[in-house]
Write a protein that holds these residues in place. Structure first.
Motif, PDB file in Angstrom:
ATOM      1  N   PRO A 166      -3.036 -18.003 -29.443  1.00  0.00           N
ATOM      2  CA  PRO A 166      -1.947 -18.955 -29.224  1.00  0.00           C
ATOM      3  C   PRO A 166      -1.897 -20.018 -30.313  1.00  0.00           C
ATOM      4  CG  PRO A 166      -3.118 -18.585 -27.187  1.00  0.00           C
ATOM      5  CD  PRO A 166      -3.898 -17.907 -28.269  1.00  0.00           C
ATOM      6  N   GLY A 167      -0.709 -20.424 -30.594  1.00  0.00           N
ATOM      7  CA  GLY A 167      -0.500 -21.434 -31.617  1.00  0.00           C
ATOM      8  C   GLY A 167       0.741 -21.112 -32.421  1.00  0.00           C
ATOM      9  N   LYS A 168       0.823 -21.709 -33.579  1.00  0.00           N
ATOM     10  CA  LYS A 168       2.000 -21.584 -34.430  1.00  0.00           C
ATOM     11  C   LYS A 168       2.235 -20.127 -34.867  1.00  0.00           C
ATOM     12  CE  LYS A 168       3.884 -23.394 -38.721  1.00  0.00           C
ATOM     13  NZ  LYS A 168       3.600 -24.202 -39.900  1.00  0.00           N
ATOM     14  N   ASN A 169       1.171 -19.414 -35.176  1.00  0.00           N
ATOM     15  CA  ASN A 169       1.293 -18.043 -35.667  1.00  0.00           C
ATOM     16  C   ASN A 169       0.849 -17.011 -34.634  1.00  0.00           C
ATOM     17  OD1 ASN A 169       2.198 -18.901 -38.209  1.00  0.00           O
ATOM     18  ND2 ASN A 169       0.093 -19.348 -38.810  1.00  0.00           N
ATOM     19  N   ARG A 170       1.210 -17.206 -33.386  1.00  0.00           N
ATOM     20  CA  ARG A 170       0.818 -16.261 -32.318  1.00  0.00           C
ATOM     21  C   ARG A 170       1.405 -14.883 -32.564  1.00  0.00           C
ATOM     22  NH1 ARG A 170      -1.247 -13.908 -28.150  1.00  0.00           N
ATOM     23  NH2 ARG A 170      -0.260 -13.770 -26.134  1.00  0.00           N
ATOM     24  N   PHE A 222       3.887  -5.359 -35.900  1.00  0.00           N
ATOM     25  CA  PHE A 222       3.824  -6.523 -35.020  1.00  0.00           C
ATOM     26  C   PHE A 222       2.484  -6.558 -34.312  1.00  0.00           C
ATOM     27  CE2 PHE A 222       4.246  -8.430 -30.822  1.00  0.00           C
ATOM     28  CZ  PHE A 222       4.692  -9.693 -31.174  1.00  0.00           C
ATOM     29  N   ARG A 223       1.844  -7.737 -34.286  1.00  0.00           N
ATOM     30  CA  ARG A 223       0.596  -7.938 -33.558  1.00  0.00           C
ATOM     31  C   ARG A 223       0.631  -9.294 -32.866  1.00  0.00           C
ATOM     32  NH1 ARG A 223       0.454  -3.570 -35.300  1.00  0.00           N
ATOM     33  NH2 ARG A 223      -1.231  -2.458 -36.317  1.00  0.00           N
ATOM     34  N   TRP A 224      -0.021  -9.352 -31.699  1.00  0.00           N
ATOM     35  CA  TRP A 224      -0.217 -10.617 -31.007  1.00  0.00           C
ATOM     36  C   TRP A 224      -1.506 -11.241 -31.526  1.00  0.00           C
ATOM     37  CZ3 TRP A 224       3.386 -13.012 -28.450  1.00  0.00           C
ATOM     38  CH2 TRP A 224       4.380 -12.296 -27.809  1.00  0.00           C
ATOM     39  N   GLY A 225      -1.470 -12.524 -31.837  1.00  0.00           N
ATOM     40  CA  GLY A 225      -2.654 -13.253 -32.271  1.00  0.00           C
ATOM     41  C   GLY A 225      -3.061 -14.272 -31.225  1.00  0.00           C
TER      42      GLY A 225
END
Length: 184
Positions: A110-114, A105-108
């Motif tokens: 903001p947006g659809k694939n955050r 799991f990783r945070w990206g």
């Protein structure tokens, strides 16, 4: 930082909230603000910065260029502050021997694939790979080879682990997953 038991191994991954990122964002903000203020001072013909007399800078072309660099620096600084605020790149790797599943799991941004969430079966893991590039910009990265999907990095490229640390981490993980180690 990691947590381990007989059946579960959880490795926490640090994101963008590092001291070096805070320092670079702050330095870039102050520097670009200084450039912008000098550019505006030359346009207004007033000293907005007391240390630097604006009469020495002509608005065209030096003031315009300094204003441009100041605005560009503020954009880059705001990008860095956003990545720090959103903690881009943070997350965890969870290896569960009981269920036979690996969760990454990783945070990206903001947006659809955050939220980036990957799930694999442990039986699909072929090996743990260490990639070492020595030189001025030494790089040591730990990868997990998944059958048919390629390599997935498990450590940050800027983590700067010593050869002993990365070998120990790879050996412990390979032993836990019961897979071989490859060195490139």
């Amino acid at each position: 930082m990691s947590r381990r038991s007989e059946y579960i191994w959880i490795e926490f991954i640090a994101g963008s909230r590092k001291t070096s990122n805070f320092c670079w964002a702050f330095i870039l903000f102050l520097g670009s603000l200084g450039f912008l203020l000098v550019g505006i001072s030359s346009y207004l013909d007033k000293n907005l910065i007391s240390l630097f007399p604006s009469q020495q800078i002509n608005f065209f072309p030096q003031g315009i260029v300094m204003s441009f660099y100041g605005i560009a620096g503020l954009f880059i600084s705001s990008y860095l502050w956003c990545t720090i605020t959103w903690n881009v790149g943070s997350g965890y790797d969870r290896f569960d021997r009981k269920e036979g599943i690996v969760y990454i799991f990783r945070w990206g941004f903001p947006g659809k694939n955050r939220r980036i969430f990957l799930r694999f079966f442990m039986k699909d893991i072929q090996s743990i790979r260490i990639e070492v590039k020595e030189g001025i910009y030494a790089r040591r990265v730990l990868y997990m080879e998944i059958g048919g999907l390629g390599a997935i990095p498990l450590t940050r490229t800027d983590e700067n682990l010593t050869p002993r640390e990365i070998e120990q981490k790879a050996a412990e993980l390979a032993y836990f997953l019961r897979v071989p180690i490859e060195v490139f």
